[in-house]
Design a protein around this motif. Sequence first.
Motif, PDB file in Angstrom:
ATOM      1  N   LEU A  96      56.228  46.180 166.680  1.00 50.55           N
ATOM      2  CA  LEU A  96      55.894  44.949 165.970  1.00 50.55           C
ATOM      3  C   LEU A  96      54.993  44.052 166.820  1.00 50.55           C
ATOM      4  CD1 LEU A  96      56.424  43.190 163.416  1.00 50.55           C
ATOM      5  CD2 LEU A  96      58.285  42.126 164.707  1.00 50.55           C
ATOM      6  N   GLU A  97      55.323  43.891 168.088  1.00 54.25           N
ATOM      7  CA  GLU A  97      54.518  43.046 168.974  1.00 54.25           C
ATOM      8  C   GLU A  97      53.120  43.618 169.173  1.00 54.25           C
ATOM      9  OE1 GLU A  97      58.137  41.170 171.700  1.00 54.25           O
ATOM     10  OE2 GLU A  97      57.277  43.135 172.180  1.00 54.25           O
ATOM     11  N   ASN A  98      53.016  44.943 169.262  1.00 53.62           N
ATOM     12  CA  ASN A  98      51.701  45.568 169.369  1.00 53.62           C
ATOM     13  C   ASN A  98      50.843  45.237 168.165  1.00 53.62           C
ATOM     14  OD1 ASN A  98      50.886  47.609 171.637  1.00 53.62           O
ATOM     15  ND2 ASN A  98      53.098  47.869 171.415  1.00 53.62           N
ATOM     16  N   VAL A  99      51.420  45.312 166.974  1.00 47.40           N
ATOM     17  CA  VAL A  99      50.657  45.012 165.764  1.00 47.40           C
ATOM     18  C   VAL A  99      50.281  43.534 165.717  1.00 47.40           C
ATOM     19  CG1 VAL A  99      50.717  45.006 163.233  1.00 47.40           C
ATOM     20  CG2 VAL A  99      51.671  46.936 164.499  1.00 47.40           C
ATOM     21  N   MET A 100      51.194  42.664 166.133  1.00 44.34           N
ATOM     22  CA  MET A 100      50.905  41.231 166.158  1.00 44.34           C
ATOM     23  C   MET A 100      49.721  40.916 167.071  1.00 44.34           C
ATOM     24  SD  MET A 100      54.760  39.608 166.225  1.00 44.34           S
ATOM     25  CE  MET A 100      54.169  37.915 166.410  1.00 44.34           C
ATOM     26  N   CYS A 101      49.572  41.686 168.157  1.00 45.01           N
ATOM     27  CA  CYS A 101      48.444  41.460 169.073  1.00 45.01           C
ATOM     28  C   CYS A 101      47.113  41.552 168.344  1.00 45.01           C
ATOM     29  CB  CYS A 101      48.477  42.477 170.209  1.00 45.01           C
ATOM     30  SG  CYS A 101      49.755  42.161 171.453  1.00 45.01           S
ATOM     31  N   GLY A 102      47.038  42.408 167.341  1.00 46.73           N
ATOM     32  CA  GLY A 102      45.790  42.564 166.608  1.00 46.73           C
ATOM     33  C   GLY A 102      45.417  41.354 165.785  1.00 46.73           C
ATOM     34  N   ALA A 103      46.399  40.482 165.474  1.00 46.57           N
ATOM     35  CA  ALA A 103      46.143  39.355 164.593  1.00 46.57           C
ATOM     36  C   ALA A 103      45.635  38.125 165.325  1.00 46.57           C
ATOM     37  CB  ALA A 103      47.419  38.998 163.829  1.00 46.57           C
ATOM     38  N   TYR A 104      45.716  38.120 166.651  1.00 48.51           N
ATOM     39  CA  TYR A 104      45.414  36.882 167.361  1.00 48.51           C
ATOM     40  C   TYR A 104      43.948  36.479 167.312  1.00 48.51           C
ATOM     41  CZ  TYR A 104      50.176  36.847 169.120  1.00 48.51           C
ATOM     42  OH  TYR A 104      51.545  36.801 169.201  1.00 48.51           O
ATOM     43  N   SER A 105      43.056  37.447 167.020  1.00 50.98           N
ATOM     44  CA  SER A 105      41.644  37.079 166.908  1.00 50.98           C
ATOM     45  C   SER A 105      41.401  36.174 165.697  1.00 50.98           C
ATOM     46  CB  SER A 105      40.768  38.331 166.797  1.00 50.98           C
ATOM     47  OG  SER A 105      41.031  39.022 165.588  1.00 50.98           O
ATOM     48  N   GLN A 106      42.314  36.214 164.713  1.00 51.90           N
ATOM     49  CA  GLN A 106      42.186  35.389 163.520  1.00 51.90           C
ATOM     50  C   GLN A 106      43.188  34.241 163.519  1.00 51.90           C
ATOM     51  OE1 GLN A 106      39.704  36.056 161.496  1.00 51.90           O
ATOM     52  NE2 GLN A 106      39.161  37.965 162.522  1.00 51.90           N
ATOM     53  N   SER A 107      43.837  34.018 164.651  1.00 51.72           N
ATOM     54  CA  SER A 107      44.907  33.028 164.735  1.00 51.72           C
ATOM     55  C   SER A 107      44.496  31.858 165.618  1.00 51.72           C
ATOM     56  CB  SER A 107      46.176  33.679 165.297  1.00 51.72           C
ATOM     57  OG  SER A 107      47.120  32.717 165.707  1.00 51.72           O
ATOM     58  N   SER A 108      45.099  30.705 165.376  1.00 55.11           N
ATOM     59  CA  SER A 108      44.875  29.540 166.228  1.00 55.11           C
ATOM     60  C   SER A 108      45.700  29.590 167.497  1.00 55.11           C
ATOM     61  CB  SER A 108      45.215  28.250 165.463  1.00 55.11           C
ATOM     62  OG  SER A 108      46.584  28.255 165.080  1.00 55.11           O
ATOM     63  N   VAL A 109      46.646  30.521 167.568  1.00 55.68           N
ATOM     64  CA  VAL A 109      47.552  30.602 168.709  1.00 55.68           C
ATOM     65  C   VAL A 109      46.871  31.315 169.874  1.00 55.68           C
ATOM     66  CG1 VAL A 109      49.754  31.495 169.559  1.00 55.68           C
ATOM     67  CG2 VAL A 109      49.602  30.529 167.260  1.00 55.68           C
ATOM     68  N   GLY A 110      46.420  32.538 169.642  1.00 53.15           N
ATOM     69  CA  GLY A 110      45.802  33.322 170.707  1.00 53.15           C
ATOM     70  C   GLY A 110      46.841  34.016 171.562  1.00 53.15           C
ATOM     71  N   PRO A 111      46.487  35.162 172.155  1.00 53.71           N
ATOM     72  CA  PRO A 111      47.464  35.968 172.877  1.00 53.71           C
ATOM     73  C   PRO A 111      48.015  35.298 174.119  1.00 53.71           C
ATOM     74  CG  PRO A 111      45.254  36.870 173.134  1.00 53.71           C
ATOM     75  CD  PRO A 111      45.168  35.792 172.106  1.00 53.71           C
ATOM     76  N   VAL A 112      47.188  34.542 174.865  1.00 51.37           N
ATOM     77  CA  VAL A 112      47.666  33.929 176.111  1.00 51.37           C
ATOM     78  C   VAL A 112      48.692  32.849 175.809  1.00 51.37           C
ATOM     79  CG1 VAL A 112      47.002  32.625 178.158  1.00 51.37           C
ATOM     80  CG2 VAL A 112      45.529  34.473 177.311  1.00 51.37           C
ATOM     81  N   LEU A 156      52.064  56.877 166.859  1.00 48.61           N
ATOM     82  CA  LEU A 156      51.279  55.925 167.633  1.00 48.61           C
ATOM     83  C   LEU A 156      49.881  55.737 167.047  1.00 48.61           C
ATOM     84  CD1 LEU A 156      52.278  57.035 171.247  1.00 48.61           C
ATOM     85  CD2 LEU A 156      53.070  55.007 170.010  1.00 48.61           C
ATOM     86  N   LYS A 157      49.305  56.813 166.506  1.00 54.73           N
ATOM     87  CA  LYS A 157      47.994  56.706 165.864  1.00 54.73           C
ATOM     88  C   LYS A 157      48.045  55.724 164.690  1.00 54.73           C
ATOM     89  CE  LYS A 157      45.045  59.824 167.698  1.00 54.73           C
ATOM     90  NZ  LYS A 157      43.614  59.611 167.969  1.00 54.73           N
ATOM     91  N   ARG A 158      49.127  55.811 163.905  1.00 56.87           N
ATOM     92  CA  ARG A 158      49.267  54.906 162.755  1.00 56.87           C
ATOM     93  C   ARG A 158      49.542  53.474 163.206  1.00 56.87           C
ATOM     94  NH1 ARG A 158      53.656  56.733 159.100  1.00 56.87           N
ATOM     95  NH2 ARG A 158      54.398  58.021 160.809  1.00 56.87           N
ATOM     96  N   VAL A 159      50.280  53.321 164.310  1.00 59.12           N
ATOM     97  CA  VAL A 159      50.514  51.974 164.846  1.00 59.12           C
ATOM     98  C   VAL A 159      49.187  51.340 165.257  1.00 59.12           C
ATOM     99  CG1 VAL A 159      51.596  50.633 166.696  1.00 59.12           C
ATOM    100  CG2 VAL A 159      52.887  52.473 165.584  1.00 59.12           C
ATOM    101  N   GLU A 160      48.296  52.133 165.876  1.00 59.65           N
ATOM    102  CA  GLU A 160      46.978  51.606 166.253  1.00 59.65           C
ATOM    103  C   GLU A 160      46.189  51.141 165.026  1.00 59.65           C
ATOM    104  OE1 GLU A 160      44.645  52.295 170.167  1.00 59.65           O
ATOM    105  OE2 GLU A 160      44.340  53.916 168.736  1.00 59.65           O
ATOM    106  N   ILE A 161      46.282  51.893 163.943  1.00 63.94           N
ATOM    107  CA  ILE A 161      45.586  51.494 162.718  1.00 63.94           C
ATOM    108  C   ILE A 161      46.182  50.200 162.183  1.00 63.94           C
ATOM    109  CG2 ILE A 161      45.139  52.130 160.314  1.00 63.94           C
ATOM    110  CD1 ILE A 161      44.983  55.055 161.285  1.00 63.94           C
ATOM    111  N   ALA A 162      47.522  50.088 162.215  1.00 67.93           N
ATOM    112  CA  ALA A 162      48.169  48.854 161.773  1.00 67.93           C
ATOM    113  C   ALA A 162      47.717  47.671 162.612  1.00 67.93           C
ATOM    114  CB  ALA A 162      49.690  49.007 161.836  1.00 67.93           C
TER     115      ALA A 162
END
Length: 253
Positions: A96-112, A156-162
């Motif tokens: 779940l956290e790996n997938v959430m990392c992909g969303a930070y480029s569109q988020s106001s929060v950001g990964p850091v 893992l391949k599908r997780v990367e796509i997610a």
Amino acid sequence: MALLEVREVRVEFGGIVALDELSFDVEAHEVCALIGPNGAGKTTLFNCVSRVYTPTRGSIRFVERELTHMEPHEVAAAGVARTFQNIALFPKLSVLENVMCGAYSQSSVGPVRAMFGLGSAREERRLRDDARALLKQLSLEQFADGLAAGLPYGTLKRVEIARALASAPRLLLLDEPAGGLTHREVDELASTLRSLRDQFDLTVVLVEHHMGMVMGLSDKVVVLDLGRKIAEGTPGEVSRDERVIAAYLGTEA
């Protein structure tokens, strides 16, 4: 106007030409496959689009914006996402956290900020809920709270796509998504990609060696050999092209 325009892109590494005046277009909602022998320059192009590399010269435009002038995070924010030939997940984070990392480029929060708990609680809940929904769509919900480490390769391949989809891209670059998968898994992946393309209104550029998947999934195929484009057309057209046959079989065209 094409969604992605590649114009006369050249990439040199210490005198070695990895891409040689490459040009092609990808239309919106199209699945375009890049194929060719190992070393043909396919992943090099992906690295140029995502701004891992800077072309020696040439232009790469996405929705009429020049990508070669942008930073990698700006390309992601503009709507370009990718997966990698070698899986690039964080093994000590949950799926779940790996997938959430992909969303930070569109988020106001950001990964850091998220790492230090400085993000908006409401925004974090939204990202978490969206990530769970993506995992469910890819039949991965049972793995959501477990670590990425130790999961089967196909999973893992599908997780990367997610994770790539979590950034809400318009253009999805898939680098050998069928590598290491069984025939059944390849068929399932092709069906999933068709569904995702329609559901999320995606344009897909696919680097893949599995010719069954390429021919069954792609609208257009661009064939590279030694950094140069040698053919472009429908799957049927390129499969009959003598230059393509020569590149794959090592015969003279």
